[in-house]
Design an enzyme around this catalytic site. Sequence first.
Site, PDB file in Angstrom:
ATOM      1  N   LYS A 193      41.757  -4.650   9.442  1.00  0.00           N
ATOM      2  CA  LYS A 193      42.542  -3.424   9.280  1.00  0.00           C
ATOM      3  C   LYS A 193      43.861  -3.701   9.986  1.00  0.00           C
ATOM      4  O   LYS A 193      43.971  -3.602  11.198  1.00  0.00           O
ATOM      5  CB  LYS A 193      41.809  -2.252   9.931  1.00  0.00           C
ATOM      6  CG  LYS A 193      42.078  -0.901   9.306  1.00  0.00           C
ATOM      7  CD  LYS A 193      43.529  -0.470   9.308  1.00  0.00           C
ATOM      8  CE  LYS A 193      43.973   0.093  10.631  1.00  0.00           C
ATOM      9  NZ  LYS A 193      45.431   0.358  10.707  1.00  0.00           N
ATOM     10  N   GLU A 268      41.086  -5.945  23.309  1.00  0.00           N
ATOM     11  CA  GLU A 268      42.244  -6.657  23.887  1.00  0.00           C
ATOM     12  C   GLU A 268      43.376  -5.658  23.943  1.00  0.00           C
ATOM     13  O   GLU A 268      43.961  -5.310  22.919  1.00  0.00           O
ATOM     14  CB  GLU A 268      42.639  -7.845  22.987  1.00  0.00           C
ATOM     15  CG  GLU A 268      41.612  -8.953  22.904  1.00  0.00           C
ATOM     16  CD  GLU A 268      41.479  -9.740  24.191  1.00  0.00           C
ATOM     17  OE1 GLU A 268      42.304  -9.564  25.110  1.00  0.00           O
ATOM     18  OE2 GLU A 268      40.534 -10.526  24.288  1.00  0.00           O
ATOM     19  N   CYS A 302      51.978  -8.455  24.214  1.00  0.00           N
ATOM     20  CA  CYS A 302      51.078  -7.803  25.175  1.00  0.00           C
ATOM     21  C   CYS A 302      51.084  -8.499  26.525  1.00  0.00           C
ATOM     22  O   CYS A 302      50.969  -7.876  27.563  1.00  0.00           O
ATOM     23  CB  CYS A 302      49.667  -7.797  24.614  1.00  0.00           C
ATOM     24  SG  CYS A 302      49.098  -9.453  24.208  1.00  0.00           S
ATOM     25  N   GLU A 399      53.425   0.990  30.417  1.00  0.00           N
ATOM     26  CA  GLU A 399      53.819  -0.093  29.506  1.00  0.00           C
ATOM     27  C   GLU A 399      54.913   0.402  28.559  1.00  0.00           C
ATOM     28  O   GLU A 399      54.736   1.404  27.873  1.00  0.00           O
ATOM     29  CB  GLU A 399      52.601  -0.543  28.684  1.00  0.00           C
ATOM     30  CG  GLU A 399      52.911  -1.732  27.788  1.00  0.00           C
ATOM     31  CD  GLU A 399      51.781  -2.062  26.810  1.00  0.00           C
ATOM     32  OE1 GLU A 399      51.187  -1.136  26.240  1.00  0.00           O
ATOM     33  OE2 GLU A 399      51.523  -3.254  26.605  1.00  0.00           O
TER      34      GLU A 399
END
Length: 495
Positions: A193, A268, A302, A399
Site C-alpha cells: 500500500k 519503522e 527518517c 519531528e
Amino acid sequence: MSDIALLPEVHAFLPRSHALFIDGGYVQSHSSQTLAVINPANGEVIAQVADADQADIDAAVESARRGFQQWSRAAPATRGNVLLKLADLLEQHREALAQIETCQSGKIIQISRAFEVDQAAHFLRYYAGWATKISGQTITPSLPSFAGERYTAFTLREPVGVVVGIVPWNFSTMIAIWKLASALVTGCSIIIKPSEFTPLTILRIAELAIDAGLPAGVLNVLTGGGAVGKGLVEHPGTDKVSFTGSVPTGIAVGRSAMGAGLTRATLELGGKNAAGFLRDVDLDKAVNGIIEAGFLHSGQICAAAERFFAHRSQIEPIMDKLAQRLSRLNIGSPLDERTEFGPVTNRQHQQKLDWFFAKARAENNTIIHGGKLIDGPGCYVEPTVILANTINDTLLNEETFGPIATFFPYDTEEELLELMNNTPYGLSASLWTNDLSKALRMVPAINAGTVWVNMHTMLDPAVPFGGNKSSGVGREFGGAFIEDYTELKSVMIRY
Ligand code: NAD
C-alpha cells in the site's frame, strides 16, 4: 538551468488509466474514486490513481493467499533468482523509473537515480543472497530419559504468510523494495500500500516483477489513502504488517494489528535524531556532516538529524559556516541535473513546515538562515538553521521531517549525552570526532537503534536498521528481518 527531457516510456506511463495491480496485472478498481498525483515542483496533476475500496481489498487478499500457497513452496534458489532478475530490470529501466519518481515526489533526479533505483537494486541483490541461507537449528532436548527413550528436536523457519507493506512518501521505491524483498525471500506474499502522494513508481515495478518471473498474486499493489492500509491490516486474511511512517499512524497501525487477532507488526517510525559534535571536530568537516545529516532530500529522511549539539565555544562559527554553505545551494527544478535542493513532497508538508517556522518565531528561537516558504507554484521551503532558546522548544522536540537544522549548545560531554537522549524517540544518532576511543565509549550511552560515527543517514542492507523507544518495533536488513517475516516451528521427536 534546464530540465532533462522525459523519456517516451515516462510520457506513455504517466497518463495511463492507473488501476490496481492484482493477480499479476492491472485490474480496474470497484471504487469510482480516484486520487490525483501532483508534481510538487510545479503543482501540476501528473496522474490519477484508483482509491481502492473494500471489494478491492478482498480481491487483493484472496489473490495474495493464492500467491502464498504457490510461492511458499517455491525452491529457495528460485526465490533468490527472481529477486536478482528484478534487480537487473530495475537497472535496465533506471532512467524511466527515476524520472517517474522525481515527477511524483520532487526528489532531485540524482537522488532518484542513486537511491530509488541503484540502491534499491543493491538491496534486492543483498536480500536475494538470503533466500538460500534461511534455516532452523537442531537442538538436544533437556529432558532426562525415564525408560531408555531418546529425544531430538529441530526448528523450522516458516514464512509468516500474507504481508501488508505500508509505505510512506519519502522513499516510495526503496522502502517498498525493503518490504517486498524481505517478504519474497522468506516465502511470503505481499500487498504493498504505497503512500497516496507517491503511488506510481511501485505500480511500474510490480509489472517488472512479473517480467522477472514472479508468479501472479505474490506481489499486489493497492493504491489509496490510509483507510486502504487500515482495511488490509484488519483483514482476517493478512498475517503481518510491515509499516513505515509517522509515529501516530504507526501506533494506530499497531493497535489495529493487535486488535485483528494479533497480526504480526513491524513498525519503522519517525524520530528526532541528534548529531553531537565533540570539541576536537574540524569545523569544515562538521559543516559537511550537517549537510549530509540534515539536508539530503530536503531533510525528508527518517534517519536524518534534526537536533544538532555543538560545544558552546564552537556553535556560532559552525552555524555561520553552515548558513554560508546553504546560501550557495542550487535550489531549483528536481529534473535539472544541476539542482542540489528541490521541493518538499506535498503541499500539506510544506504548510506543516511553515507552521514550524511560525512556532520557532513565537518561541523566540533565533533564525540564523532561511525560515520561510519560497513563493511559487511548487512546494519549496528555504533550507533553515535555527538556534533554539530552551531544550523545551518545539523545534528541539517535534519531528519536522524537513530541511531544518536546530542547534543547541552544550558545555560538557555528560551534558551532550543527556541532550542527545532527551527525546521519546530513538531511531538514529551520530557522533562527530577524531577521538575514536572516546566515541566508542560514548556509543553505549546513546539510546538509538543506529549510532553513526563521523557519518549520518547511510543505510546498508547488511546492517540492521530500526528504532528504539517510540521510533518503532523490529529491525529490517542484515539477518534481523528473518525473525519478523518467519514463524519458528519446533519439532520434537521421541525415538
Ligand atoms: P504517514 O504515517 O502519514 O503515512 C504512512 C503510510 O501509512 C501511508 O501509506 C498512509 O496512507 C498509511 N496510513 C495512514 N493511516 C493509516 C492507518 N490508519 N492504517 C494503515 N495505514 C495508514 O507517514 P508519511 O507522512 O507518509 O511519512 C513520513 C513519516 O514516515 C515520518 O514520520 C518519517 O520519520 C517516517 N519514516 C520512517 C522511516 C523508518 O524507516 N523508520 C522511513 C521513512 C519514513
